[in-house]
Each structure stands twice: as structure tokens, then as C-alpha cells.
Design an enzyme around this catalytic site. Structure first.
Site, PDB file in Angstrom:
ATOM      1  N   LEU A  33       6.475   7.791  -0.440  1.00 57.87           N
ATOM      2  CA  LEU A  33       6.328   6.449  -0.992  1.00 57.87           C
ATOM      3  C   LEU A  33       7.221   5.423  -0.299  1.00 57.87           C
ATOM      4  O   LEU A  33       8.359   5.708   0.078  1.00 57.87           O
ATOM      5  CB  LEU A  33       6.632   6.465  -2.488  1.00 57.87           C
ATOM      6  CG  LEU A  33       5.791   7.422  -3.341  1.00 57.87           C
ATOM      7  CD1 LEU A  33       6.173   7.299  -4.806  1.00 57.87           C
ATOM      8  CD2 LEU A  33       4.296   7.163  -3.157  1.00 57.87           C
ATOM      9  N   HIS A  34       6.681   4.210  -0.146  1.00 59.98           N
ATOM     10  CA  HIS A  34       7.418   3.078   0.409  1.00 59.98           C
ATOM     11  C   HIS A  34       7.200   1.871  -0.498  1.00 59.98           C
ATOM     12  O   HIS A  34       6.562   1.983  -1.559  1.00 59.98           O
ATOM     13  CB  HIS A  34       6.967   2.800   1.852  1.00 59.98           C
ATOM     14  CG  HIS A  34       5.470   2.684   2.018  1.00 59.98           C
ATOM     15  ND1 HIS A  34       4.735   1.640   1.494  1.00 59.98           N
ATOM     16  CD2 HIS A  34       4.570   3.501   2.633  1.00 59.98           C
ATOM     17  CE1 HIS A  34       3.469   1.799   1.794  1.00 59.98           C
ATOM     18  NE2 HIS A  34       3.328   2.923   2.479  1.00 59.98           N
ATOM     19  N   GLY A  36       5.323  -0.614  -0.299  1.00 61.02           N
ATOM     20  CA  GLY A  36       3.920  -0.952  -0.541  1.00 61.02           C
ATOM     21  C   GLY A  36       3.367  -0.197  -1.733  1.00 61.02           C
ATOM     22  O   GLY A  36       2.665  -0.776  -2.580  1.00 61.02           O
ATOM     23  N   HIS A  37       3.676   1.093  -1.829  1.00 58.66           N
ATOM     24  CA  HIS A  37       3.268   1.864  -3.007  1.00 58.66           C
ATOM     25  C   HIS A  37       3.907   1.293  -4.271  1.00 58.66           C
ATOM     26  O   HIS A  37       3.267   1.195  -5.333  1.00 58.66           O
ATOM     27  CB  HIS A  37       3.709   3.333  -2.872  1.00 58.66           C
ATOM     28  CG  HIS A  37       3.015   4.087  -1.785  1.00 58.66           C
ATOM     29  ND1 HIS A  37       3.665   4.527  -0.659  1.00 58.66           N
ATOM     30  CD2 HIS A  37       1.728   4.503  -1.658  1.00 58.66           C
ATOM     31  CE1 HIS A  37       2.819   5.174   0.116  1.00 58.66           C
ATOM     32  NE2 HIS A  37       1.631   5.175  -0.462  1.00 58.66           N
ATOM     33  N   ASP A 150      -5.588  -0.375   3.421  1.00 59.91           N
ATOM     34  CA  ASP A 150      -6.710   0.522   3.679  1.00 59.91           C
ATOM     35  C   ASP A 150      -8.005  -0.173   3.253  1.00 59.91           C
ATOM     36  O   ASP A 150      -8.658   0.218   2.280  1.00 59.91           O
ATOM     37  CB  ASP A 150      -6.511   1.835   2.929  1.00 59.91           C
ATOM     38  CG  ASP A 150      -5.283   2.585   3.418  1.00 59.91           C
ATOM     39  OD1 ASP A 150      -5.225   2.912   4.617  1.00 59.91           O
ATOM     40  OD2 ASP A 150      -4.372   2.824   2.615  1.00 59.91           O
ATOM     41  N   GLN A 153     -11.269   1.822   2.946  1.00 57.72           N
ATOM     42  CA  GLN A 153     -11.168   2.741   1.805  1.00 57.72           C
ATOM     43  C   GLN A 153     -11.409   1.994   0.501  1.00 57.72           C
ATOM     44  O   GLN A 153     -12.066   2.508  -0.409  1.00 57.72           O
ATOM     45  CB  GLN A 153      -9.790   3.398   1.785  1.00 57.72           C
ATOM     46  CG  GLN A 153      -9.566   4.300   0.580  1.00 57.72           C
ATOM     47  CD  GLN A 153      -8.232   5.006   0.641  1.00 57.72           C
ATOM     48  OE1 GLN A 153      -8.095   6.012   1.320  1.00 57.72           O
ATOM     49  NE2 GLN A 153      -7.232   4.473  -0.040  1.00 57.72           N
TER      50      GLN A 153
END
Length: 282
Positions: A33-34, A36-37, A150, A153
């Protein structure tokens, strides 16, 4: 924060929240995780009553076995970050919990399956569709949160939700970037120092192409210049750099300032494959 590993563990908890008319938010991840997550997590916490985050590195969406084997796994650090963020539940299933038997079902997302990521990663979206469907069925959230990085996606999952009538809404959260513009990605932690420097060509190319388009330059000339820039970057190998409609994902041969458009890029930096995108006309 409670860690759960099976649907059977989750079912009585889900029922309790349903009886209390709680809105359940869901953030599916593959871990590593970073920030952004964590943007997705914060959005869920702010918009729903209960937040569930899944951590599952899905083997069926990797068309390259080596990429799967080398995908970063940082579960202890991930759990620490999620607890600090205020997540209620982490769904941490085994492969057997998600795939108790071999899956024979195949998804075909039509035109989305054969362009950009679908073209260069055959089978990838089938794996995404299967695991996301399973997770939606297991967790039964009211809202699911995904990142704009993404982009294709997101298009696949929107089609999945619509065509299979999943009773949930989707929230798409903007891409989080490093201070120098590189889109945050779990794969970034695999970049060596020189690769990390050269990886900036993705963001810089998107910015330049967008600026050139908005000042009236020809798209095909812009793309040719970008291809030359990648050829001059020693560790970079461009797969695609396309101007597309952000919903159909069909490529444009020329820019229409009156229609929606985004630019999508995929490239290898050394052995690491990175993707990014940027809206031109949202």
C-alpha cells in the site's frame, strides 16, 4: 481493526451492519500500500459507515508468472497503515479461500478486451473480472472505491457492475502522484535509483502531449515526438501511447476539442512495467 480471512467470518459481521442500516465501503487492493491506496481508504471512511479493505495478490490476473512472483508483499506494514487510517476490517484471504476450485468461467469484455492493456496483457481482464466478482459477492458492499490510475480497469469494472447488475455504486478517486509527478504504484518500489529517474518520462510525456494538444498541435506528430523521446531514454521501452475516449477506449487519430479524451501510456522501465494516464478533456 479486525482481520478476517474467509467469507464465513465476514457473514455475521455483514449481517450485523446490515441490520444497523450501515453503509459498507469496500477498497479492493493487492497490498504493498501507498498513499494512493490510502486516498481510497480515506474516501470510503468519509462516505460510508464501515470500511473494508481487501489485500489479495490475485494470481489469475498476471499474464507474466515472473511479475506475479516478484510482486511486492508487505502485509505487516499494510496492516499498520490501515489500522492507523481507521479501517474497520481487513479481508486477508488465502488463494484457496478465493479459488477453492479451478475456475472455468471466462469473461470477455468485448472491445475493451482487445485494446491497450487488453492487447498487451492477454487474459489480464478476465482475471480482474473474476476476482472482483468474487470479492463483490463475498463482501457485498454498498460502495466500492477504485483509483483513476488504472483507467481501463475502471472501465472494465463499470461494465462488470452494469452487465451483471451488481447492487452497488462505484467511486473513482483521482491518481495520487509523487512530488515529481510519477504516478504512485506498488511496482515503483521495485525500481532501482536510475530506473526511478527515467520512469519520469511517462508523466513528462503525458504533460507535454496534453499541453501540445491544447495549443493546437497535430496528435500524430505529438505521438511521433514522444516515441522518439522514449527511444532516447536508455532504460525505457514504450508499449503504447494513445489518445483515447475515456469510456469506449477507442483510439483517436486526431484530437477533438469538443469531445472527451484521455492519453494513456504503458512502458517498461528496465524490467518493471508501468502505466499512467491523463485526462485532456474530462
Amino acid at each position: 481493526m479486525k482481520v478476517i480471512r474467509t467469507g464465513a467470518e465476514w457473514n455475521p459481521l455483514w449481517l450485523k451492519h446490515l441490520q444497523n442500516t450501515h453503509q459498507i465501503g469496500f477498497v479492493p487492493t493487492m497490498g504493498a500500500l501507498h498513499e494512493g491506496h490510502l486516498d481510497l481508504v480515506k474516501k470510503s471512511i468519509s462516505q460510508t459507515d464501515v470500511t473494508v479493505v481487501s489485500i489479495f495478490v490475485n494470481p489469475t490476473q498476471f499474464n507474466n508468472p515472473e511479475d506475479f512472483a516478484k510482486y511486492p508483499v508487505t502485509v505487516d506494514a499494510d496492516l499498520e497503515k490501515l489500522a492507523k487510517a481507521g479501517v474497520d476490517y481487513v479481508f486477508l484471504p488465502s488463494v484457496d479461500a478465493i479459488y477453492p476450485t479451478e475456475t472455468h468461467l471466462k469473461f470477455d469484455f468485448g472491445d475493451l478486451e482487445r485494446v491497450l492493456e487488453g492487447q498487451f496483457r492477454p487474459g489480464h481482464f478476465n482475471g480482474v473480472g473474476i476476482v472482483v466478482s468474487k470479492l463483490f459477492h463475498l463482501i457485498r458492499p454498498h460502495v466500492a472505491f477504485f483509483g483513476q490510475k488504472d483507467l481501463q480497469q475502471v472501465g472494465i469494472i463499470k461494465r462488470l457492475v452494469r452487465d451483471l447488475s451488481f447492487d452497488l455504486s462505484l467511486e473513482i478517486v483521482p491518481t495520487r502522484r509523487e512530488a515529481d509527478g510519477l504516478a504512485m504504484s506498488s511496482r515503483n518500489m521495485r525500481l532501482k535509483p536510475e530506473e526511478r529517474k527515467q520512469a519520469l518520462i511517462l508523466f513528462q510525456s503525458l504533460e507535454k502531449a496534453k499541453s501540445d494538444l491544447l495549443t493546437g498541435k497535430n496528435w500524430l506528430e505529438i505521438r511521433n515526438q514522444i516515441e522518439v523521446a522514449f527511444q532516447k531514454t536508455p532504460l525505457a521501452k514504450l508499449e503504447y501511447f494513445e489518445l483515447i475516449h475515456p469510456e469506449s477506449f477507442q483510439s483517436y487519430s486526431q484530437f477533438d476539442p469538443n469531445g472527451k479524451s484521455s492519453i494513456c501510456v504503458a512502458a517498461f522501465i528496465g524490467e518493471i512495467r508501468l502505466i499512467d494516464n491523463m485526462p485532456v478533456i474530462p
